[in-house]
Design an enzyme around this catalytic site. Structure first.
Site, mmCIF file in Angstrom:
data_model
loop_
_atom_site.group_PDB
_atom_site.id
_atom_site.type_symbol
_atom_site.label_atom_id
_atom_site.label_comp_id
_atom_site.label_asym_id
_atom_site.label_seq_id
_atom_site.Cartn_x
_atom_site.Cartn_y
_atom_site.Cartn_z
ATOM 1 N N ASP A 57 1.024 -1.144 -0.003
ATOM 2 C CA ASP A 57 0.000 -0.042 0.060
ATOM 3 C C ASP A 57 0.859 1.110 0.050
ATOM 4 O O ASP A 57 2.096 0.912 0.025
ATOM 5 C CB ASP A 57 -0.975 -0.235 1.270
ATOM 6 C CG ASP A 57 -1.791 1.371 1.147
ATOM 7 O OD1 ASP A 57 -2.467 1.548 0.503
ATOM 8 O OD2 ASP A 57 -1.856 1.812 2.475
ATOM 9 N N SER A 58 0.371 2.375 -0.023
ATOM 10 C CA SER A 58 1.000 3.538 0.104
ATOM 11 C C SER A 58 1.473 3.963 1.353
ATOM 12 O O SER A 58 2.533 4.628 1.665
ATOM 13 C CB SER A 58 0.272 4.746 -0.617
ATOM 14 O OG SER A 58 -1.164 4.965 0.241
ATOM 15 N N CYS A 98 -4.289 -1.756 -2.018
ATOM 16 C CA CYS A 98 -4.507 -0.320 -2.109
ATOM 17 C C CYS A 98 -5.211 -0.178 -3.398
ATOM 18 O O CYS A 98 -4.966 -0.688 -4.470
ATOM 19 C CB CYS A 98 -3.092 0.576 -2.346
ATOM 20 S SG CYS A 98 -3.471 2.056 -2.878
ATOM 21 N N GLU A 136 -3.430 9.284 8.050
ATOM 22 C CA GLU A 136 -1.723 9.070 8.203
ATOM 23 C C GLU A 136 -1.341 10.124 9.327
ATOM 24 O O GLU A 136 -0.168 9.906 9.942
ATOM 25 C CB GLU A 136 -0.874 9.462 7.181
ATOM 26 C CG GLU A 136 -1.098 8.269 5.890
ATOM 27 C CD GLU A 136 -0.180 7.001 6.401
ATOM 28 O OE1 GLU A 136 0.681 6.895 7.077
ATOM 29 O OE2 GLU A 136 -0.852 5.916 5.537
ATOM 30 N N CYS A 190 -10.874 2.648 0.036
ATOM 31 C CA CYS A 190 -9.674 3.006 0.218
ATOM 32 C C CYS A 190 -8.900 2.163 1.320
ATOM 33 O O CYS A 190 -9.950 2.188 2.307
ATOM 34 C CB CYS A 190 -9.242 4.361 0.342
ATOM 35 S SG CYS A 190 -7.805 4.848 1.187
ATOM 36 N N HIS A 248 -7.226 2.645 3.689
ATOM 37 C CA HIS A 248 -7.195 3.426 4.927
ATOM 38 C C HIS A 248 -8.594 3.302 5.482
ATOM 39 O O HIS A 248 -8.311 3.699 7.187
ATOM 40 C CB HIS A 248 -6.609 4.821 4.857
ATOM 41 C CG HIS A 248 -5.160 4.891 4.342
ATOM 42 N ND1 HIS A 248 -4.746 4.287 3.305
ATOM 43 C CD2 HIS A 248 -4.341 5.469 5.219
ATOM 44 C CE1 HIS A 248 -3.371 4.818 3.314
ATOM 45 N NE2 HIS A 248 -2.875 5.435 4.525
HETATM 46 N N1 DGL Z 1 -4.838 3.225 1.007
HETATM 47 C C1 DGL Z 1 -4.992 3.420 -0.631
HETATM 48 C C2 DGL Z 1 -6.147 3.083 -1.151
HETATM 49 O O1 DGL Z 1 -6.567 1.954 -0.943
HETATM 50 C C3 DGL Z 1 -4.756 5.163 -1.051
HETATM 51 C C4 DGL Z 1 -4.142 5.960 0.109
HETATM 52 C C5 DGL Z 1 -3.227 7.024 -0.504
HETATM 53 O O2 DGL Z 1 -4.147 8.021 -1.115
HETATM 54 O O3 DGL Z 1 -2.035 7.064 -0.788
HETATM 55 O O4 DGL Z 1 -6.496 3.785 -2.059
#
Ligand code: DGL
Length: 267
Positions: free
Chosen positions: A13-14, A76, A154, A186, A188
């Site tokens: 993931d990011s 992600c 974050e 997402c 997150h």
């Molecule tokens: N967790 C990521 C997703 O599922 C995105 C987070 C980011 O924008 O870096 O899309």
């Protein structure tokens, strides 16, 4: 394809969002080893261009492939929307989060709200699958861009007055709609379950983790790549930029892991 069922599974993931997927994968596959990469140096992904994302997604995937791993889970959504090109160079099963999650949501109800990053919503990836597979023409779907949630999460704004206000303000336009399922499009956003429930107490908050784990199981089974180890698997967490508050903001991740290491994924 390297066919070694006892290699680890790569997950990326990011940032910390993919840990919500990894958390469930460890429960679903207790004997598998996992290597996680959070591309924190390049966070957030959700506001980058397609060209930038293709390069970042290739860099992390190539790093994992070289370890090697037996499979890659793109934990992600944003990266998943820019991962089609990986098949041209990588010969291993690559599992994205969007298709399994969209179809799982449809199996619960077709009255769906999708929350995702700007890139994911603009890609129409969820819209395309849902429109293709829904059966009831009177069902309603809503799609909201929420890249600002990523920054807040974050920054460890979880279960705070700021996070409740952020989510409640974002959902204002849809709060009186008949929504049965909220897709955390997402990875997150599963960390905002309480915030989402404060607006939609009766909706199912659907994270990508379990649908993606079920798809991973199907693919590894088909390829005879599930581990035959009977030992408890190990987990290693890597990030491309180690932040001082990493442990603090991932306190909820209470599965044991070897450690958090800073790595370099680009050449
Ligand atoms: N967790 C990521 C997703 O599922 C995105 C987070 C980011 O924008 O870096 O899309």
């Amino acid at each position: 394809m390297i066919k070694n069922k006892n290699l680890p599974i790569g997950v990326f993931d990011s940032g910390i969002g993919g840990l919500t997927v990894l958390y469930r994968l460890i429960e679903m596959f207790p004997n598998e080893d996992f290597v996680y990469v959070g591309d924190t140096l390049n966070l957030p992904y959700g506001t980058k261009t397609k060209e930038q994302l293709k390069v970042l997604v290739s860099n992390v995937s190539n790093y994992l492939n070289a370890l090697p791993v037996k499979s890659i889970v793109i934990a992600c959504n944003t990266a998943t929307t820019n991962s089609g090109h990986l098949k041209e160079t990588l010969d291993l099963p690559i599992i994205g989060v969007i298709e399994p999650t969209a179809n799982y949501a449809l199996s619960i109800s077709e009255n769906i709200l999708v929350l995702a990053t700007n890139v994911t919503i603009d890609s129409n990836a969820y819209q395309d699958i849902i429109n293709k597979n829904k059966k009831d023409p009177n069902s309603k779907q809503f799609y909201l861009k929420c890249s600002d949630f990523v920054d807040a999460i974050e920054n460890n704004e979880i279960n705070t007055s700021y996070s409740y206000k952020l989510v409640q303000d974002k959902l204002k336009t849809v709060k009186n709609e008949n929504i049965d399922v909220i897709i955390c499009g997402c990875t997150h956003f599963g960390l905002y379950e309480k915030e989402l429930k404060s607006v939609f107490p009766n909706a199912t908050i659907l994270e990508c983790a379990v649908p993606t784990g079920l798809e991973l199981k199907k693919q590894l089974e088909t390829l005879d790549l599930l581990t035959d180890s009977k030992n408890k698997g190990t987990t290693t967490i890597n990030v491309t930029k180690l932040q001082d508050n990493f442990k603090d903001k991932t306190k909820w991740f209470d599965h044991p892991y070897n450690g958090v290491y800073e790595i370099k994924v680009s050449k």
